[in-house]
Design a protein around this motif. Structure first.
Motif, PDB file in Angstrom:
ATOM      1  N   LYS A  95       0.437  -7.586 -16.704  1.00  0.00           N
ATOM      2  CA  LYS A  95      -0.344  -6.680 -17.546  1.00  0.00           C
ATOM      3  C   LYS A  95      -0.993  -5.593 -16.717  1.00  0.00           C
ATOM      4  O   LYS A  95      -1.016  -4.416 -17.103  1.00  0.00           O
ATOM      5  CB  LYS A  95      -1.412  -7.486 -18.287  1.00  0.00           C
ATOM      6  N   MET A  96      -1.520  -5.959 -15.551  1.00  0.00           N
ATOM      7  CA  MET A  96      -2.165  -4.983 -14.671  1.00  0.00           C
ATOM      8  C   MET A  96      -1.147  -3.958 -14.177  1.00  0.00           C
ATOM      9  O   MET A  96      -1.447  -2.764 -14.104  1.00  0.00           O
ATOM     10  CB  MET A  96      -2.817  -5.696 -13.485  1.00  0.00           C
ATOM     11  N   ASN A 131      -4.157  -5.933  -6.771  1.00  0.00           N
ATOM     12  CA  ASN A 131      -4.017  -4.887  -7.789  1.00  0.00           C
ATOM     13  C   ASN A 131      -5.366  -4.371  -8.270  1.00  0.00           C
ATOM     14  O   ASN A 131      -5.496  -3.201  -8.636  1.00  0.00           O
ATOM     15  CB  ASN A 131      -3.211  -5.411  -8.980  1.00  0.00           C
ATOM     16  N   TYR A 132      -6.359  -5.262  -8.278  1.00  0.00           N
ATOM     17  CA  TYR A 132      -7.691  -4.824  -8.700  1.00  0.00           C
ATOM     18  C   TYR A 132      -8.213  -3.749  -7.747  1.00  0.00           C
ATOM     19  O   TYR A 132      -8.714  -2.706  -8.188  1.00  0.00           O
ATOM     20  CB  TYR A 132      -8.655  -6.005  -8.726  1.00  0.00           C
ATOM     21  N   PHE A 133      -8.108  -3.997  -6.443  1.00  0.00           N
ATOM     22  CA  PHE A 133      -8.622  -3.034  -5.471  1.00  0.00           C
ATOM     23  C   PHE A 133      -7.734  -1.794  -5.371  1.00  0.00           C
ATOM     24  O   PHE A 133      -8.223  -0.696  -5.082  1.00  0.00           O
ATOM     25  CB  PHE A 133      -8.757  -3.696  -4.094  1.00  0.00           C
ATOM     26  N   MET A 134      -6.435  -1.951  -5.622  1.00  0.00           N
ATOM     27  CA  MET A 134      -5.526  -0.806  -5.523  1.00  0.00           C
ATOM     28  C   MET A 134      -5.594   0.086  -6.761  1.00  0.00           C
ATOM     29  O   MET A 134      -5.657   1.311  -6.647  1.00  0.00           O
ATOM     30  CB  MET A 134      -4.090  -1.300  -5.339  1.00  0.00           C
ATOM     31  N   TYR A 135      -5.546  -0.534  -7.931  1.00  0.00           N
ATOM     32  CA  TYR A 135      -5.389   0.218  -9.177  1.00  0.00           C
ATOM     33  C   TYR A 135      -6.674   0.306  -9.994  1.00  0.00           C
ATOM     34  O   TYR A 135      -7.154   1.401 -10.288  1.00  0.00           O
ATOM     35  CB  TYR A 135      -4.295  -0.420 -10.038  1.00  0.00           C
ATOM     36  N   VAL A 136      -7.246  -0.834 -10.339  1.00  0.00           N
ATOM     37  CA  VAL A 136      -8.378  -0.836 -11.266  1.00  0.00           C
ATOM     38  C   VAL A 136      -9.603  -0.185 -10.647  1.00  0.00           C
ATOM     39  O   VAL A 136     -10.236   0.686 -11.249  1.00  0.00           O
ATOM     40  CB  VAL A 136      -8.711  -2.277 -11.708  1.00  0.00           C
ATOM     41  N   ARG A 137      -9.950  -0.588  -9.439  1.00  0.00           N
ATOM     42  CA  ARG A 137     -11.162  -0.068  -8.809  1.00  0.00           C
ATOM     43  C   ARG A 137     -11.043   1.403  -8.464  1.00  0.00           C
ATOM     44  O   ARG A 137     -12.029   2.139  -8.500  1.00  0.00           O
ATOM     45  CB  ARG A 137     -11.470  -0.876  -7.549  1.00  0.00           C
ATOM     46  N   ILE A 183       0.837  -1.201   0.000  1.00  0.00           N
ATOM     47  CA  ILE A 183       0.000   0.000   0.000  1.00  0.00           C
ATOM     48  C   ILE A 183       0.873   1.253   0.000  1.00  0.00           C
ATOM     49  O   ILE A 183       0.588   2.232  -0.700  1.00  0.00           O
ATOM     50  CB  ILE A 183      -0.949  -0.001   1.217  1.00  0.00           C
ATOM     51  N   LYS A 184       1.946   1.209   0.780  1.00  0.00           N
ATOM     52  CA  LYS A 184       2.878   2.339   0.804  1.00  0.00           C
ATOM     53  C   LYS A 184       3.520   2.532  -0.558  1.00  0.00           C
ATOM     54  O   LYS A 184       3.681   3.670  -1.036  1.00  0.00           O
ATOM     55  CB  LYS A 184       3.956   2.097   1.870  1.00  0.00           C
ATOM     56  N   GLN A 185       3.883   1.439  -1.202  1.00  0.00           N
ATOM     57  CA  GLN A 185       4.460   1.511  -2.544  1.00  0.00           C
ATOM     58  C   GLN A 185       3.448   2.091  -3.523  1.00  0.00           C
ATOM     59  O   GLN A 185       3.791   2.902  -4.389  1.00  0.00           O
ATOM     60  CB  GLN A 185       4.894   0.130  -2.998  1.00  0.00           C
ATOM     61  N   TYR A 186       2.199   1.693  -3.389  1.00  0.00           N
ATOM     62  CA  TYR A 186       1.137   2.186  -4.265  1.00  0.00           C
ATOM     63  C   TYR A 186       0.972   3.706  -4.119  1.00  0.00           C
ATOM     64  O   TYR A 186       0.882   4.436  -5.115  1.00  0.00           O
ATOM     65  CB  TYR A 186      -0.174   1.483  -3.924  1.00  0.00           C
ATOM     66  N   LYS A 187       0.958   4.196  -2.887  1.00  0.00           N
ATOM     67  CA  LYS A 187       0.804   5.630  -2.644  1.00  0.00           C
ATOM     68  C   LYS A 187       1.981   6.409  -3.218  1.00  0.00           C
ATOM     69  O   LYS A 187       1.801   7.493  -3.790  1.00  0.00           O
ATOM     70  CB  LYS A 187       0.659   5.901  -1.146  1.00  0.00           C
ATOM     71  N   ASN A 247       0.194 -15.272  -7.211  1.00  0.00           N
ATOM     72  CA  ASN A 247      -0.273 -14.441  -8.334  1.00  0.00           C
ATOM     73  C   ASN A 247      -1.738 -14.065  -8.181  1.00  0.00           C
ATOM     74  O   ASN A 247      -2.130 -12.919  -8.449  1.00  0.00           O
ATOM     75  CB  ASN A 247      -0.071 -15.181  -9.657  1.00  0.00           C
ATOM     76  N   LEU A 248      -2.568 -15.021  -7.767  1.00  0.00           N
ATOM     77  CA  LEU A 248      -3.992 -14.744  -7.584  1.00  0.00           C
ATOM     78  C   LEU A 248      -4.205 -13.692  -6.499  1.00  0.00           C
ATOM     79  O   LEU A 248      -5.061 -12.804  -6.633  1.00  0.00           O
ATOM     80  CB  LEU A 248      -4.734 -16.037  -7.228  1.00  0.00           C
ATOM     81  N   TYR A 249      -3.424 -13.782  -5.435  1.00  0.00           N
ATOM     82  CA  TYR A 249      -3.517 -12.772  -4.375  1.00  0.00           C
ATOM     83  C   TYR A 249      -3.138 -11.404  -4.921  1.00  0.00           C
ATOM     84  O   TYR A 249      -3.808 -10.401  -4.651  1.00  0.00           O
ATOM     85  CB  TYR A 249      -2.590 -13.146  -3.212  1.00  0.00           C
ATOM     86  N   THR A 250      -2.057 -11.360  -5.718  1.00  0.00           N
ATOM     87  CA  THR A 250      -1.601 -10.091  -6.291  1.00  0.00           C
ATOM     88  C   THR A 250      -2.628  -9.520  -7.256  1.00  0.00           C
ATOM     89  O   THR A 250      -2.836  -8.302  -7.302  1.00  0.00           O
ATOM     90  CB  THR A 250      -0.259 -10.294  -7.017  1.00  0.00           C
TER      91      THR A 250
END
Length: 264
Positions: free
Chosen positions: A178-179, A228-234, A69-73, A221-224
């Motif tokens: 890809k995500m 990523n869906y909740f962090m980036y796509v959504r 999450i910190k990396q995402y921010k 991978n499934l966890y990631t």
């Protein structure tokens, strides 16, 4: 993944008790406890080591989630600074030293660390290596059957459906790559190309490792992908809608009527 494979012991498999008495500090104090957790989780689920690998993967990835999450921010903050960074590059394109100074000032002003994205990877790498090694070394896993497949066999040593594991590992790796590449809008073309090589690398490695290891990659991978869906796509902002065609048509007709009135 290449680093993980390089850190995998090449010796014989061991029981968890034997790991506790190993001469290696790493195996005795780190890998042993991951292997102990796998044995304990398997006991909870009737000896199912496939479920134990899944549960331990979820626990480890959840513990590391705050770092992600910190990396995402930090990534989002860096993306927001891209226009200003582009201006600095253009303004000081003939003076690399001045360009670097202005970049550092920009980072300090907005409290952004361009190297912060590497920190989560550095911190989590020892954890992943320990988890990886515990799966590889635990002799109980290698004698266990999960979903009709012996976790200690390579795809070439089993039936045709054993090859589904490397294929699924490659597909899930491709999806998560890809995500990630879709979010790195400023990434160079070669970097995106390298990310697309990962699925091929995982597929080749999965063909040469016992099923237990690519199974761990699939779960990770499934966890990631969900992460990523909740962090980036959504959280991705919706594109601005174009003006309504009817409204624009009404505006044009009003303009014409006004011109006609003036003409009269």
């Amino acid at each position: 993944m290449t680093l993980l494979s390089g850190c995998t012991p090449t010796g014989k498999h061991s029981t968890t008790a034997e790991m506790a008495n190993s001469s290696s500090w790493w195996i005795r104090n780190v890998v042993h406890w991951f292997s102990f957790a796998l044995d304990k989780f398997a006991d909870w689920f009737g000896g199912e080591y496939g479920i134990a690998i899944l549960l331990l993967t979820i626990i480890v990835r959840t513990i590391i989630l705050p770092l992600m999450i910190k990396q995402y921010k930090n990534t989002k903050a860096m993306q927001a600074l891209q226009p200003e960074m582009k201006q600095i590059r253009e303004k000081y394109k003939d003076d690399p030293r001045k360009q670097q100074e202005e970049m550092m000032k920009l980072y300090q002003t907005h409290q952004v660390n361009p190297l912060a994205g590497c920190l989560p990877l550095i911190v989590q790498m020892p954890v992943f290596i320990a988890l990886y090694n515990s799966i590889y070394m635990n002799s109980n896993i290698y004698g266990h059957t999960f979903l009709g497949m012996k976790l200690g066999l390579k795809p070439s040593e089993g039936h045709w459906y054993y090859y589904l594991i490397p294929i699924i590992a490659a597909i899930t790796t491709f999806i998560q790559s890809k995500m990630m590449s879709a979010q790195q809008q400023q990434a160079m073309g070669p970097m995106k190309g390298i990310m697309m090589v990962f699925p091929v690398l995982i597929f080749v490695m999965a063909l040469n490792f016992p099923v237990a290891l690519p199974l761990y990659w699939i779960f990770s991978n499934l966890y990631t992908i969900v992460q990523n869906y909740f962090m980036y796509v959504r959280n991705q902002p919706e594109p601005e809608k174009a003006p309504n065609a009817k409204a624009s048509g009404k505006g044009k007709s009003r303009g014409k009527s006004k011109k006609g009135a003036h003409a009269k």
